[in-house]
Design a protein around this motif. Sequence first.
Motif, PDB file in Angstrom:
ATOM      1  N   GLU A 149      -0.893 -22.607 -31.446  1.00  0.00           N
ATOM      2  CA  GLU A 149       0.122 -22.097 -30.516  1.00  0.00           C
ATOM      3  C   GLU A 149       1.198 -23.144 -30.257  1.00  0.00           C
ATOM      4  O   GLU A 149       2.392 -22.807 -30.164  1.00  0.00           O
ATOM      5  CB  GLU A 149      -0.544 -21.662 -29.216  1.00  0.00           C
ATOM      6  CG  GLU A 149      -1.336 -20.370 -29.368  1.00  0.00           C
ATOM      7  CD  GLU A 149      -2.173 -20.038 -28.153  1.00  0.00           C
ATOM      8  OE1 GLU A 149      -2.501 -18.851 -27.970  1.00  0.00           O
ATOM      9  OE2 GLU A 149      -2.515 -20.963 -27.371  1.00  0.00           O
ATOM     10  N   MET A 150       0.832 -24.416 -30.141  1.00  0.00           N
ATOM     11  CA  MET A 150       1.846 -25.463 -29.971  1.00  0.00           C
ATOM     12  C   MET A 150       2.746 -25.539 -31.210  1.00  0.00           C
ATOM     13  O   MET A 150       3.959 -25.747 -31.101  1.00  0.00           O
ATOM     14  CB  MET A 150       1.181 -26.816 -29.718  1.00  0.00           C
ATOM     15  CG  MET A 150       0.410 -26.917 -28.406  1.00  0.00           C
ATOM     16  SD  MET A 150       1.408 -26.571 -26.926  1.00  0.00           S
ATOM     17  CE  MET A 150       0.816 -24.919 -26.500  1.00  0.00           C
ATOM     18  N   PHE A 151       2.146 -25.339 -32.372  1.00  0.00           N
ATOM     19  CA  PHE A 151       2.918 -25.299 -33.611  1.00  0.00           C
ATOM     20  C   PHE A 151       3.892 -24.116 -33.611  1.00  0.00           C
ATOM     21  O   PHE A 151       5.066 -24.258 -33.981  1.00  0.00           O
ATOM     22  CB  PHE A 151       1.942 -25.213 -34.788  1.00  0.00           C
ATOM     23  CG  PHE A 151       2.547 -24.770 -36.084  1.00  0.00           C
ATOM     24  CD1 PHE A 151       3.465 -25.549 -36.747  1.00  0.00           C
ATOM     25  CD2 PHE A 151       2.182 -23.553 -36.643  1.00  0.00           C
ATOM     26  CE1 PHE A 151       4.017 -25.133 -37.956  1.00  0.00           C
ATOM     27  CE2 PHE A 151       2.723 -23.129 -37.842  1.00  0.00           C
ATOM     28  CZ  PHE A 151       3.649 -23.926 -38.497  1.00  0.00           C
ATOM     29  N   LEU A 152       3.423 -22.960 -33.175  1.00  0.00           N
ATOM     30  CA  LEU A 152       4.284 -21.779 -33.118  1.00  0.00           C
ATOM     31  C   LEU A 152       5.445 -21.987 -32.146  1.00  0.00           C
ATOM     32  O   LEU A 152       6.587 -21.583 -32.415  1.00  0.00           O
ATOM     33  CB  LEU A 152       3.468 -20.559 -32.692  1.00  0.00           C
ATOM     34  CG  LEU A 152       2.436 -20.047 -33.696  1.00  0.00           C
ATOM     35  CD1 LEU A 152       1.545 -18.995 -33.039  1.00  0.00           C
ATOM     36  CD2 LEU A 152       3.102 -19.466 -34.924  1.00  0.00           C
ATOM     37  N   PRO A 163       0.100 -19.715 -24.208  1.00  0.00           N
ATOM     38  CA  PRO A 163      -1.164 -20.393 -24.479  1.00  0.00           C
ATOM     39  C   PRO A 163      -2.110 -20.307 -23.276  1.00  0.00           C
ATOM     40  O   PRO A 163      -2.119 -21.182 -22.403  1.00  0.00           O
ATOM     41  CB  PRO A 163      -0.728 -21.837 -24.767  1.00  0.00           C
ATOM     42  CG  PRO A 163       0.558 -21.999 -24.039  1.00  0.00           C
ATOM     43  CD  PRO A 163       1.224 -20.645 -24.008  1.00  0.00           C
ATOM     44  N   VAL A 164      -2.909 -19.253 -23.241  1.00  0.00           N
ATOM     45  CA  VAL A 164      -3.715 -18.964 -22.053  1.00  0.00           C
ATOM     46  C   VAL A 164      -4.855 -19.951 -21.854  1.00  0.00           C
ATOM     47  O   VAL A 164      -5.464 -19.982 -20.776  1.00  0.00           O
ATOM     48  CB  VAL A 164      -4.274 -17.522 -22.096  1.00  0.00           C
ATOM     49  CG1 VAL A 164      -3.142 -16.507 -22.047  1.00  0.00           C
ATOM     50  CG2 VAL A 164      -5.139 -17.311 -23.332  1.00  0.00           C
ATOM     51  N   ASP A 165      -5.159 -20.776 -22.863  1.00  0.00           N
ATOM     52  CA  ASP A 165      -6.200 -21.783 -22.710  1.00  0.00           C
ATOM     53  C   ASP A 165      -5.637 -23.139 -22.277  1.00  0.00           C
ATOM     54  O   ASP A 165      -6.394 -24.089 -22.081  1.00  0.00           O
ATOM     55  CB  ASP A 165      -6.959 -21.953 -24.032  1.00  0.00           C
ATOM     56  CG  ASP A 165      -7.761 -20.715 -24.396  1.00  0.00           C
ATOM     57  OD1 ASP A 165      -8.386 -20.129 -23.500  1.00  0.00           O
ATOM     58  OD2 ASP A 165      -7.742 -20.323 -25.576  1.00  0.00           O
ATOM     59  N   ASP A 166      -4.332 -23.223 -22.146  1.00  0.00           N
ATOM     60  CA  ASP A 166      -3.693 -24.483 -21.778  1.00  0.00           C
ATOM     61  C   ASP A 166      -3.894 -24.766 -20.294  1.00  0.00           C
ATOM     62  O   ASP A 166      -3.559 -23.930 -19.442  1.00  0.00           O
ATOM     63  CB  ASP A 166      -2.196 -24.414 -22.103  1.00  0.00           C
ATOM     64  CG  ASP A 166      -1.498 -25.736 -21.853  1.00  0.00           C
ATOM     65  OD1 ASP A 166      -1.425 -26.543 -22.797  1.00  0.00           O
ATOM     66  OD2 ASP A 166      -1.036 -25.954 -20.723  1.00  0.00           O
ATOM     67  N   PHE A 167      -4.419 -25.946 -19.970  1.00  0.00           N
ATOM     68  CA  PHE A 167      -4.695 -26.269 -18.565  1.00  0.00           C
ATOM     69  C   PHE A 167      -3.426 -26.220 -17.721  1.00  0.00           C
ATOM     70  O   PHE A 167      -3.427 -25.693 -16.603  1.00  0.00           O
ATOM     71  CB  PHE A 167      -5.334 -27.657 -18.453  1.00  0.00           C
ATOM     72  CG  PHE A 167      -5.493 -28.122 -17.029  1.00  0.00           C
ATOM     73  CD1 PHE A 167      -6.545 -27.660 -16.251  1.00  0.00           C
ATOM     74  CD2 PHE A 167      -4.567 -28.983 -16.457  1.00  0.00           C
ATOM     75  CE1 PHE A 167      -6.671 -28.064 -14.922  1.00  0.00           C
ATOM     76  CE2 PHE A 167      -4.687 -29.394 -15.132  1.00  0.00           C
ATOM     77  CZ  PHE A 167      -5.751 -28.934 -14.365  1.00  0.00           C
ATOM     78  N   GLY A 168      -2.335 -26.795 -18.241  1.00  0.00           N
ATOM     79  CA  GLY A 168      -1.103 -26.826 -17.465  1.00  0.00           C
ATOM     80  C   GLY A 168      -0.556 -25.443 -17.172  1.00  0.00           C
ATOM     81  O   GLY A 168      -0.046 -25.183 -16.073  1.00  0.00           O
ATOM     82  N   PRO A 197       9.420 -10.289 -23.627  1.00  0.00           N
ATOM     83  CA  PRO A 197       9.133 -11.002 -24.881  1.00  0.00           C
ATOM     84  C   PRO A 197       9.449 -12.493 -24.804  1.00  0.00           C
ATOM     85  O   PRO A 197       9.808 -13.093 -25.811  1.00  0.00           O
ATOM     86  CB  PRO A 197      10.063 -10.303 -25.867  1.00  0.00           C
ATOM     87  CG  PRO A 197      11.293 -10.032 -25.036  1.00  0.00           C
ATOM     88  CD  PRO A 197      10.786  -9.713 -23.650  1.00  0.00           C
ATOM     89  N   TYR A 198       9.283 -13.081 -23.618  1.00  0.00           N
ATOM     90  CA  TYR A 198       9.672 -14.478 -23.426  1.00  0.00           C
ATOM     91  C   TYR A 198       8.516 -15.302 -22.867  1.00  0.00           C
ATOM     92  O   TYR A 198       8.712 -16.164 -22.004  1.00  0.00           O
ATOM     93  CB  TYR A 198      10.877 -14.557 -22.481  1.00  0.00           C
ATOM     94  CG  TYR A 198      12.111 -13.839 -22.976  1.00  0.00           C
ATOM     95  CD1 TYR A 198      12.784 -14.282 -24.112  1.00  0.00           C
ATOM     96  CD2 TYR A 198      12.605 -12.723 -22.314  1.00  0.00           C
ATOM     97  CE1 TYR A 198      13.928 -13.639 -24.566  1.00  0.00           C
ATOM     98  CE2 TYR A 198      13.742 -12.062 -22.761  1.00  0.00           C
ATOM     99  CZ  TYR A 198      14.399 -12.520 -23.888  1.00  0.00           C
ATOM    100  OH  TYR A 198      15.529 -11.881 -24.345  1.00  0.00           O
ATOM    101  N   ARG A 199       7.322 -15.091 -23.366  1.00  0.00           N
ATOM    102  CA  ARG A 199       6.171 -15.791 -22.803  1.00  0.00           C
ATOM    103  C   ARG A 199       6.202 -17.298 -23.086  1.00  0.00           C
ATOM    104  O   ARG A 199       5.662 -18.081 -22.309  1.00  0.00           O
ATOM    105  CB  ARG A 199       4.871 -15.166 -23.314  1.00  0.00           C
ATOM    106  CG  ARG A 199       4.635 -13.759 -22.762  1.00  0.00           C
ATOM    107  CD  ARG A 199       3.348 -13.155 -23.282  1.00  0.00           C
ATOM    108  NE  ARG A 199       3.404 -12.972 -24.736  1.00  0.00           N
ATOM    109  CZ  ARG A 199       2.365 -12.631 -25.483  1.00  0.00           C
ATOM    110  NH1 ARG A 199       1.170 -12.466 -24.916  1.00  0.00           N
ATOM    111  NH2 ARG A 199       2.506 -12.472 -26.794  1.00  0.00           N
ATOM    112  N   THR A 200       6.850 -17.705 -24.163  1.00  0.00           N
ATOM    113  CA  THR A 200       7.008 -19.146 -24.407  1.00  0.00           C
ATOM    114  C   THR A 200       7.800 -19.802 -23.291  1.00  0.00           C
ATOM    115  O   THR A 200       7.427 -20.874 -22.786  1.00  0.00           O
ATOM    116  CB  THR A 200       7.718 -19.388 -25.756  1.00  0.00           C
ATOM    117  OG1 THR A 200       6.870 -18.957 -26.813  1.00  0.00           O
ATOM    118  CG2 THR A 200       8.062 -20.859 -25.949  1.00  0.00           C
ATOM    119  N   ILE A 201       8.878 -19.178 -22.906  1.00  0.00           N
ATOM    120  CA  ILE A 201       9.706 -19.743 -21.838  1.00  0.00           C
ATOM    121  C   ILE A 201       8.971 -19.656 -20.507  1.00  0.00           C
ATOM    122  O   ILE A 201       9.101 -20.545 -19.652  1.00  0.00           O
ATOM    123  CB  ILE A 201      11.074 -19.033 -21.770  1.00  0.00           C
ATOM    124  CG1 ILE A 201      11.740 -19.037 -23.156  1.00  0.00           C
ATOM    125  CG2 ILE A 201      11.982 -19.704 -20.745  1.00  0.00           C
ATOM    126  CD1 ILE A 201      11.858 -20.411 -23.790  1.00  0.00           C
TER     127      ILE A 201
END
Length: 219
Positions: A149-152, A163-168, A197-201
């Motif tokens: 996911e970090m790569f994506l 990234p739902v598993d990301d602690f932050g 469609p902006y879950r990265t942001i």
Amino acid sequence: MPPIAPENPAPYRDASAHLAGVDADWAWLVATVGPCTHAPKPAREPYEALIRAVAYQQLHVRAADAMVARFLALFPEAPFPTPQQILATAPEALRACGFSTRKVATIQALAAGAASGLVPGREEALALEDDALVARLTALPGIGRWTVEMFLIYTLERLDILPVDDFGVRDGYRRLKSLPAAPGRRELAAAGDALRPYRTIAAWYLWRVPKDKTPAATA
């Protein structure tokens, strides 16, 4: 999807406006943090981006920076070593850079995958769907969903990754919503539907939820 040019921040403006319209909490967060300054690194080849992501796993940035610098110093003739150069390097030399035994094995697996074609080149990766890349890359030892996911997010500039598993991300959502505990992955994934469609942001903003968020701010 095509790369987003740094001089064209319109997608980020659209994303911020969309998130601000989700509810009062998100409107407050966008107003408090301000414009999105997400900074991907699209020039990197996938195997390089993944190796760098592995290096930074579970480490403070300064420690990881020093470890990567020692790694790059092994290959002074190039900005980043080729897969063949990594495969020709003794594991002991990689360990001397500070990598754990597990990380050395993962780096070697990534280099072997790049050499065999399992790890796609940039052009092929851009043409693949998110789920296809996750399935393909998590088949490699030591590569989990978070790393892909970090790569994506940072190499392929995908705008709709949460990234739902990301602690932050999880802790940021807890603070944003004044929850007694961080949400589970299913709960956070469900909450993410409103952020499409902006879950990265959205993740970018969740990483920046002020730690001193007060009840008055959520009113």
